[in-house]
Design a protein around this motif. Structure first.
Motif, PDB file in Angstrom:
ATOM      1  N   LEU A 121       0.836  -1.200   0.000  1.00  0.00           N
ATOM      2  CA  LEU A 121       0.000   0.000   0.000  1.00  0.00           C
ATOM      3  C   LEU A 121       0.879   1.260   0.000  1.00  0.00           C
ATOM      4  N   ILE A 167       1.052   4.259  -2.783  1.00  0.00           N
ATOM      5  CA  ILE A 167       0.900   5.691  -2.477  1.00  0.00           C
ATOM      6  C   ILE A 167       2.051   6.481  -3.106  1.00  0.00           C
ATOM      7  N   ALA A 177       1.388   6.737  -6.714  1.00  0.00           N
ATOM      8  CA  ALA A 177       0.328   7.731  -6.978  1.00  0.00           C
ATOM      9  C   ALA A 177       0.885   9.141  -6.875  1.00  0.00           C
ATOM     10  N   HIS A 203       2.361  14.135 -13.873  1.00  0.00           N
ATOM     11  CA  HIS A 203       1.199  14.527 -14.660  1.00  0.00           C
ATOM     12  C   HIS A 203       1.326  15.968 -15.186  1.00  0.00           C
ATOM     13  N   TYR A 255      -6.647  18.881 -19.850  1.00  0.00           N
ATOM     14  CA  TYR A 255      -7.528  18.346 -18.814  1.00  0.00           C
ATOM     15  C   TYR A 255      -8.682  17.510 -19.358  1.00  0.00           C
ATOM     16  N   GLU A 314      -6.761  14.098 -20.151  1.00  0.00           N
ATOM     17  CA  GLU A 314      -6.025  13.364 -19.117  1.00  0.00           C
ATOM     18  C   GLU A 314      -6.475  13.680 -17.698  1.00  0.00           C
ATOM     19  N   GLY A 315      -7.350  14.653 -17.565  1.00  0.00           N
ATOM     20  CA  GLY A 315      -7.783  15.021 -16.228  1.00  0.00           C
ATOM     21  C   GLY A 315      -6.807  15.972 -15.566  1.00  0.00           C
ATOM     22  N   HIS A 316      -7.168  16.347 -14.351  1.00  0.00           N
ATOM     23  CA  HIS A 316      -6.407  17.370 -13.643  1.00  0.00           C
ATOM     24  C   HIS A 316      -6.258  16.946 -12.191  1.00  0.00           C
ATOM     25  N   MET A 375      -9.219   7.144 -23.224  1.00  0.00           N
ATOM     26  CA  MET A 375      -9.804   5.988 -22.542  1.00  0.00           C
ATOM     27  C   MET A 375     -11.280   5.864 -22.878  1.00  0.00           C
ATOM     28  N   ALA A 410     -15.160   4.779 -22.099  1.00  0.00           N
ATOM     29  CA  ALA A 410     -15.990   4.851 -20.887  1.00  0.00           C
ATOM     30  C   ALA A 410     -16.287   3.466 -20.358  1.00  0.00           C
ATOM     31  N   LEU A 454     -10.198   1.333  -2.479  1.00  0.00           N
ATOM     32  CA  LEU A 454      -8.819   1.485  -2.000  1.00  0.00           C
ATOM     33  C   LEU A 454      -7.967   2.141  -3.095  1.00  0.00           C
ATOM     34  N   THR A 465      -6.160   5.610  -2.560  1.00  0.00           N
ATOM     35  CA  THR A 465      -4.694   5.644  -2.723  1.00  0.00           C
ATOM     36  C   THR A 465      -4.308   6.717  -3.737  1.00  0.00           C
ATOM     37  N   THR A 466      -5.111   6.842  -4.795  1.00  0.00           N
ATOM     38  CA  THR A 466      -4.838   7.874  -5.812  1.00  0.00           C
ATOM     39  C   THR A 466      -5.045   9.270  -5.233  1.00  0.00           C
ATOM     40  N   VAL A 520     -11.925  12.782 -14.526  1.00  0.00           N
ATOM     41  CA  VAL A 520     -11.161  12.201 -15.646  1.00  0.00           C
ATOM     42  C   VAL A 520      -9.818  11.654 -15.155  1.00  0.00           C
ATOM     43  N   TYR A 521      -9.159  12.404 -14.272  1.00  0.00           N
ATOM     44  CA  TYR A 521      -7.865  11.963 -13.743  1.00  0.00           C
ATOM     45  C   TYR A 521      -8.043  10.658 -12.968  1.00  0.00           C
ATOM     46  N   HIS A 548     -10.392   8.495 -13.289  1.00  0.00           N
ATOM     47  CA  HIS A 548     -10.774   7.479 -14.269  1.00  0.00           C
ATOM     48  C   HIS A 548      -9.522   6.877 -14.901  1.00  0.00           C
ATOM     49  N   ARG A 549      -8.592   7.730 -15.297  1.00  0.00           N
ATOM     50  CA  ARG A 549      -7.355   7.251 -15.941  1.00  0.00           C
ATOM     51  C   ARG A 549      -6.435   6.575 -14.935  1.00  0.00           C
ATOM     52  N   GLY A 583      -8.171   3.191 -13.652  1.00  0.00           N
ATOM     53  CA  GLY A 583      -8.543   2.224 -14.674  1.00  0.00           C
ATOM     54  C   GLY A 583      -9.965   1.695 -14.498  1.00  0.00           C
ATOM     55  N   LYS A 620     -16.276   4.389 -15.946  1.00  0.00           N
ATOM     56  CA  LYS A 620     -16.901   5.604 -15.408  1.00  0.00           C
ATOM     57  C   LYS A 620     -18.045   5.273 -14.449  1.00  0.00           C
TER      58      LYS A 620
END
Lengths: 217, 108
Positions: free
Chosen positions: A13, A17, A20, A27, A93, A96-98, A215, A217, B26, B30-31, B41-42, B44-45, B48, B51
């Motif tokens: 774990l 972390i 992450a 990122h 964003y 890839e998101g933010h 990605m 959905a 988890l 953790t993310t 979106v982040y 989601h990526r 994995g 949605k």
């Protein structure tokens, strides 16, 4: 509280972390925009020193970097601060998101780091002023200083590109200093080489980033 | 036959927080742990998860008070921002401590 038996060890774990954390730090540099902006800023500084190195002695242009450098850096940083979020909100964003990493460093830590940097900078300037001919090594100091900043960013983000750029910066600074060019020409070559490398690295990163599949959905 | 230390670890194994322990949740926690906040979106990526799956686990975490979800707009595009709450961070830390305690009691 609902309960269950654990299936993942504490060390696994902890590793996830750390992964992450690295992913979040990396990122911010995956799209290459930061390097493109940095490259453009360095090339603008190089252009300034090019003008200065070509100007006749005694003319206003011969001392343009004294006024122009702070202006270019300030305008560049303000423009980057305003444009980067807009650019990313439209392109990065949605793909890839933010994520906003948590800030770890305390105010005291920042103050100590700032004080240490100031002491090193003042020490370097005093050493350069006291030793005749030491000014010739100013490009090497600049290259190593910029390289140090890039290496710190690269280590934090786990970005090999930034670490390579850091090594390039230090190497170019040393080479330019060793060649022994006149001050403005040396600064011009240093920032041109740094800017071109950052721009190429950023554009390559952007090309890889935009080629990634979205990605499902 | 388990020895005394192993026997002592068994109630701890049964007593972990299942809201945190579920693998998808988890992964989400953790993310989020090293972040101030992220958008949907982040997550989601990074996780994995699909949605739909991500959405349902986020709702579960929100109802437990472990994450805060803010639905807003970026321009005209809907934007879902997710952040771990103090309660979520405390629950996640407690979960990690519990795992460490169990690992310390089990034989190598």
């Amino acid at each position: 509280m609902e309960t269950a038996t654990p299936s993942m060890s504490a060390s696994e774990l902890d590793e996830r972390i750390v992964d992450a954390e690295r992913h979040a730090a990396a990122h911010a540099y995956e799209d290459g925009y930061a390097e493109i902006v940095l490259g453009a800023l360095f090339l603008a500084i190089a252009a300034l020193f090019l003008v200065e190195s070509r100007a006749s002695p005694g003319t206003a242009l011969a001392g343009i970097s004294a006024i122009g450098l702070p202006v270019v850096v300030l305008v560049g940083l303000l423009a980057a601060r305003a444009l980067l979020p807009l650019w990313r909100e439209r392109v990065t964003y949605p793909r890839e998101g933010h994520a906003v990493p948590r800030r770890k460093s305390s105010r005291a830590g920042k103050a100590v780091a700032g004080l240490a940097a100031a002491i090193v900078a003042v020490g370097a300037v005093v050493a350069l002023l006291l030793r005749p001919g030491a000014m010739a090594w100013l490009p090497a100091l600049q290259g190593i200083f910029v390289g140090g900043l890039l290496a710190m960013l690269g280590a934090r983000a786990g970005s090999r590109r930034l670490v390579v750029l850091a090594a390039w910066s230090a190497a170019v600074g040393l080479v330019v200093a060793a060649v022994g060019l006149e001050d403005a020409a040396a600064a011009m070559w240093l920032y041109a080489a740094l800017g071109a490398a950052a721009l190429v690295s950023g554009v390559a990163a952007w090309a890889r980033f935009s080629a990634r599949p979205r990605m499902a959905a | 036959m388990p020895d005394d230390a192993e026997r002592a670890a068994i109630p701890d194994m049964v007593d972990v927080d299942r809201i945190v322990h579920e693998p998808a949740r988890l992964a989400i926690l953790t993310t989020l742990y090293p972040l101030e906040e992220s958008d949907f979106v982040y997550l989601h990526r990074a996780t994995g998860l699909t949605k739909g799956n991500l959405s349902s686990h986020l709702s579960r975490l929100e109802s437990a008070g472990y994450v805060a979800i803010e639905k807003t707009y970026r321009g005209k595009v809907p934007l879902t921002l997710v952040a771990m709450t103090h309660a979520g961070r405390a629950a996640f830390d407690a979960y990690r401590d519990r795992l460490r305690a169990i690992a310390a009691r089990l034989p190598e």
